[in-house]
Design a protein around this motif. Structure first.
Motif, PDB file in Angstrom:
ATOM      1  N   ALA A 159       8.393  16.922 -19.972  1.00 32.89           N
ATOM      2  CA  ALA A 159       9.054  17.426 -21.183  1.00 32.89           C
ATOM      3  C   ALA A 159       9.359  18.918 -21.125  1.00 32.89           C
ATOM      4  CB  ALA A 159       8.212  17.097 -22.417  1.00 32.89           C
ATOM      5  N   GLU A 160       8.422  19.711 -20.684  1.00 30.30           N
ATOM      6  CA  GLU A 160       8.658  21.161 -20.644  1.00 30.30           C
ATOM      7  C   GLU A 160       9.756  21.506 -19.641  1.00 30.30           C
ATOM      8  OE1 GLU A 160       5.819  24.867 -19.771  1.00 30.30           O
ATOM      9  OE2 GLU A 160       5.184  23.661 -21.497  1.00 30.30           O
ATOM     10  N   ALA A 161       9.770  20.837 -18.497  1.00 30.81           N
ATOM     11  CA  ALA A 161      10.832  21.070 -17.508  1.00 30.81           C
ATOM     12  C   ALA A 161      12.190  20.651 -18.075  1.00 30.81           C
ATOM     13  CB  ALA A 161      10.525  20.313 -16.217  1.00 30.81           C
ATOM     14  N   GLU A 162      12.219  19.577 -18.846  1.00 29.36           N
ATOM     15  CA  GLU A 162      13.466  19.142 -19.476  1.00 29.36           C
ATOM     16  C   GLU A 162      13.926  20.154 -20.521  1.00 29.36           C
ATOM     17  OE1 GLU A 162      15.655  16.406 -18.881  1.00 29.36           O
ATOM     18  OE2 GLU A 162      14.506  16.720 -17.041  1.00 29.36           O
ATOM     19  N   MET A 163      12.984  20.730 -21.259  1.00 26.84           N
ATOM     20  CA  MET A 163      13.346  21.777 -22.223  1.00 26.84           C
ATOM     21  C   MET A 163      13.992  22.953 -21.498  1.00 26.84           C
ATOM     22  SD  MET A 163      10.085  21.736 -24.836  1.00 26.84           S
ATOM     23  CE  MET A 163      10.588  23.168 -25.767  1.00 26.84           C
ATOM     24  N   ARG A 164      13.431  23.333 -20.365  1.00 33.17           N
ATOM     25  CA  ARG A 164      13.987  24.454 -19.590  1.00 33.17           C
ATOM     26  C   ARG A 164      15.389  24.107 -19.075  1.00 33.17           C
ATOM     27  NH1 ARG A 164      12.520  29.138 -17.930  1.00 33.17           N
ATOM     28  NH2 ARG A 164      10.393  28.823 -18.659  1.00 33.17           N
ATOM     29  N   ARG A 165      15.579  22.883 -18.606  1.00 35.88           N
ATOM     30  CA  ARG A 165      16.889  22.455 -18.111  1.00 35.88           C
ATOM     31  C   ARG A 165      17.939  22.578 -19.223  1.00 35.88           C
ATOM     32  NH1 ARG A 165      19.915  18.236 -18.702  1.00 35.88           N
ATOM     33  NH2 ARG A 165      18.332  17.032 -19.814  1.00 35.88           N
ATOM     34  N   ILE A 166      17.586  22.146 -20.413  1.00 40.64           N
ATOM     35  CA  ILE A 166      18.509  22.235 -21.552  1.00 40.64           C
ATOM     36  C   ILE A 166      18.769  23.695 -21.912  1.00 40.64           C
ATOM     37  CG2 ILE A 166      18.697  21.774 -24.028  1.00 40.64           C
ATOM     38  CD1 ILE A 166      17.219  19.059 -23.288  1.00 40.64           C
ATOM     39  N   ALA A 167      17.732  24.515 -21.895  1.00 38.78           N
ATOM     40  CA  ALA A 167      17.903  25.943 -22.173  1.00 38.78           C
ATOM     41  C   ALA A 167      18.863  26.575 -21.160  1.00 38.78           C
ATOM     42  CB  ALA A 167      16.549  26.649 -22.142  1.00 38.78           C
ATOM     43  N   GLU A 168      18.738  26.185 -19.903  1.00 38.75           N
ATOM     44  CA  GLU A 168      19.633  26.716 -18.871  1.00 38.75           C
ATOM     45  C   GLU A 168      21.082  26.321 -19.137  1.00 38.75           C
ATOM     46  OE1 GLU A 168      17.724  25.243 -15.328  1.00 38.75           O
ATOM     47  OE2 GLU A 168      16.251  26.869 -15.331  1.00 38.75           O
ATOM     48  N   LYS A 169      21.305  25.107 -19.632  1.00 37.36           N
ATOM     49  CA  LYS A 169      22.668  24.683 -19.989  1.00 37.36           C
ATOM     50  C   LYS A 169      23.219  25.525 -21.132  1.00 37.36           C
ATOM     51  CE  LYS A 169      22.945  20.396 -20.981  1.00 37.36           C
ATOM     52  NZ  LYS A 169      22.858  18.959 -21.272  1.00 37.36           N
TER      53      LYS A 169
END
Length: 153
Positions: free
Chosen positions: A71-81
Protein backbone atom coordinates in the motif's frame (compact mmCIF):
# COMPACT_ATOMS: atom_id res chain seq x y z
CA UNK A 1 4.04 42.81 -13.81
CA UNK A 2 3.05 40.00 -16.17
CA UNK A 3 3.09 36.41 -14.91
CA UNK A 4 5.60 34.12 -16.54
CA UNK A 5 6.43 30.45 -16.15
CA UNK A 6 10.13 31.20 -16.56
CA UNK A 7 10.69 31.67 -12.83
CA UNK A 8 11.87 28.48 -11.04
CA UNK A 9 9.12 28.96 -8.45
CA UNK A 10 6.50 28.45 -11.17
CA UNK A 11 7.83 24.95 -11.82
CA UNK A 12 7.50 21.78 -9.79
CA UNK A 13 10.18 21.17 -7.18
CA UNK A 14 12.98 18.66 -7.82
CA UNK A 15 11.89 16.35 -4.96
CA UNK A 16 8.34 17.36 -4.05
CA UNK A 17 7.20 14.16 -2.32
CA UNK A 18 7.77 15.02 1.34
CA UNK A 19 5.68 12.48 3.26
CA UNK A 20 4.04 9.18 2.31
CA UNK A 21 2.95 6.89 5.13
CA UNK A 22 0.54 4.26 6.41
CA UNK A 23 0.06 4.71 10.16
CA UNK A 24 -1.51 2.76 13.02
CA UNK A 25 -1.48 5.89 15.19
CA UNK A 26 -3.63 9.03 15.02
CA UNK A 27 -2.96 11.31 12.04
CA UNK A 28 -1.87 14.93 12.40
CA UNK A 29 -3.14 17.77 10.23
CA UNK A 30 -0.25 19.92 11.45
CA UNK A 31 2.35 17.35 10.39
CA UNK A 32 0.93 17.10 6.87
CA UNK A 33 0.49 20.86 6.51
CA UNK A 34 4.07 21.51 7.68
CA UNK A 35 5.37 18.88 5.24
CA UNK A 36 3.99 20.78 2.23
CA UNK A 37 5.21 24.23 3.24
CA UNK A 38 7.15 25.87 0.42
CA UNK A 39 8.03 29.55 -0.08
CA UNK A 40 7.28 29.29 -3.83
CA UNK A 41 3.78 27.90 -3.26
CA UNK A 42 0.92 30.35 -3.59
CA UNK A 43 -1.68 27.65 -2.98
CA UNK A 44 -1.94 24.70 -0.66
CA UNK A 45 -4.88 22.30 -0.81
CA UNK A 46 -5.50 19.88 2.04
CA UNK A 47 -8.07 17.08 2.12
CA UNK A 48 -9.08 15.32 5.33
CA UNK A 49 -11.11 12.12 5.25
CA UNK A 50 -12.91 11.32 8.51
CA UNK A 51 -14.92 8.35 9.73
CA UNK A 52 -18.60 9.20 9.43
CA UNK A 53 -21.45 7.69 11.45
CA UNK A 54 -23.37 6.32 8.46
CA UNK A 55 -22.94 4.71 5.07
CA UNK A 56 -25.48 3.64 2.49
CA UNK A 57 -28.38 4.58 4.72
CA UNK A 58 -27.15 2.51 7.69
CA UNK A 59 -25.67 3.68 11.02
CA UNK A 60 -21.97 2.84 11.42
CA UNK A 61 -20.80 1.88 14.93
CA UNK A 62 -17.20 0.88 14.21
CA UNK A 63 -14.73 0.82 11.38
CA UNK A 64 -11.33 -0.67 10.73
CA UNK A 65 -8.84 -0.26 7.91
CA UNK A 66 -6.34 -2.85 6.78
CA UNK A 67 -3.92 -2.77 3.88
CA UNK A 68 -1.76 -4.89 1.65
CA UNK A 69 2.00 -4.67 2.34
CA UNK A 70 2.37 -2.83 -1.00
CA UNK A 71 0.00 0.00 0.00
CA UNK A 72 2.67 2.55 0.88
CA UNK A 73 4.58 1.85 -2.35
CA UNK A 74 1.33 2.27 -4.29
CA UNK A 75 0.72 5.60 -2.55
CA UNK A 76 4.19 6.73 -3.66
CA UNK A 77 3.53 5.59 -7.24
CA UNK A 78 0.34 7.66 -7.34
CA UNK A 79 2.14 10.65 -5.81
CA UNK A 80 4.78 10.38 -8.54
CA UNK A 81 2.04 10.48 -11.20
CA UNK A 82 0.55 13.62 -9.63
CA UNK A 83 3.90 15.44 -9.50
CA UNK A 84 4.53 14.50 -13.15
CA UNK A 85 1.20 16.08 -14.16
CA UNK A 86 1.16 19.24 -12.01
CA UNK A 87 3.80 21.84 -10.92
CA UNK A 88 3.89 20.44 -7.38
CA UNK A 89 6.15 22.20 -4.91
CA UNK A 90 5.39 19.72 -2.11
CA UNK A 91 3.09 16.74 -1.55
CA UNK A 92 2.17 14.63 1.49
CA UNK A 93 -0.24 11.73 2.06
CA UNK A 94 -0.89 9.63 5.16
CA UNK A 95 -3.53 6.95 5.72
CA UNK A 96 -4.58 5.29 8.94
CA UNK A 97 -4.99 1.57 9.49
CA UNK A 98 -6.44 -0.25 12.48
CA UNK A 99 -9.61 0.41 14.46
CA UNK A 100 -11.06 3.92 14.23
CA UNK A 101 -13.98 5.70 15.86
CA UNK A 102 -16.52 8.03 14.30
CA UNK A 103 -14.80 11.39 13.82
CA UNK A 104 -11.26 9.96 13.61
CA UNK A 105 -9.02 11.03 10.73
CA UNK A 106 -8.70 8.22 8.18
CA UNK A 107 -6.64 9.98 5.50
CA UNK A 108 -4.91 13.34 5.13
CA UNK A 109 -3.40 14.54 1.85
CA UNK A 110 -1.99 17.92 0.90
CA UNK A 111 -0.41 19.49 -2.16
CA UNK A 112 1.22 22.88 -2.57
CA UNK A 113 1.68 24.46 -6.00
CA UNK A 114 2.55 27.92 -7.33
CA UNK A 115 -1.17 28.72 -7.76
CA UNK A 116 -4.41 27.67 -6.03
CA UNK A 117 -6.08 26.13 -9.08
CA UNK A 118 -3.19 23.76 -9.61
CA UNK A 119 -3.14 22.90 -5.91
CA UNK A 120 -6.88 22.07 -5.89
CA UNK A 121 -6.62 19.95 -9.04
CA UNK A 122 -3.51 18.08 -7.89
CA UNK A 123 -4.99 17.40 -4.44
CA UNK A 124 -8.23 16.13 -5.99
CA UNK A 125 -6.33 13.79 -8.31
CA UNK A 126 -4.18 12.57 -5.43
CA UNK A 127 -7.08 11.63 -3.13
CA UNK A 128 -9.23 10.22 -5.94
CA UNK A 129 -6.43 8.00 -7.25
CA UNK A 130 -5.44 6.89 -3.74
CA UNK A 131 -9.05 5.92 -3.08
CA UNK A 132 -9.34 3.88 -6.28
CA UNK A 133 -5.89 2.33 -6.58
CA UNK A 134 -4.26 1.77 -3.19
CA UNK A 135 -4.98 -1.67 -1.64
CA UNK A 136 -6.61 -0.44 1.57
CA UNK A 137 -9.80 -2.09 2.77
CA UNK A 138 -12.47 -0.75 5.09
CA UNK A 139 -14.42 -3.04 7.43
CA UNK A 140 -17.62 -1.39 8.64
CA UNK A 141 -19.77 -2.64 11.51
CA UNK A 142 -23.34 -1.37 11.44
CA UNK A 143 -25.76 -0.72 14.30
CA UNK A 144 -28.08 -3.47 13.04
CA UNK A 145 -25.34 -6.08 13.56
CA UNK A 146 -24.36 -6.44 9.90
CA UNK A 147 -20.84 -5.91 8.57
CA UNK A 148 -19.37 -4.91 5.25
CA UNK A 149 -15.92 -4.93 3.65
CA UNK A 150 -15.27 -2.17 1.13
CA UNK A 151 -12.36 -2.40 -1.34
CA UNK A 152 -9.95 0.53 -1.40
CA UNK A 153 -10.40 3.37 1.04
Amino acid sequence: MAATNDHPGEQGAQQPIKLIAIRESALSLDEVFRAVGDDAAGGTALFVGTVRNHDGGADVDALGYSCHPSAEAEMRRIAEKVVAEFPVRALAAVHRVGDLKVGDLAVVVAVSCPHRGEAFEACRKLIDDLKHEVPIWKHQKFSDGTEEWVGAC
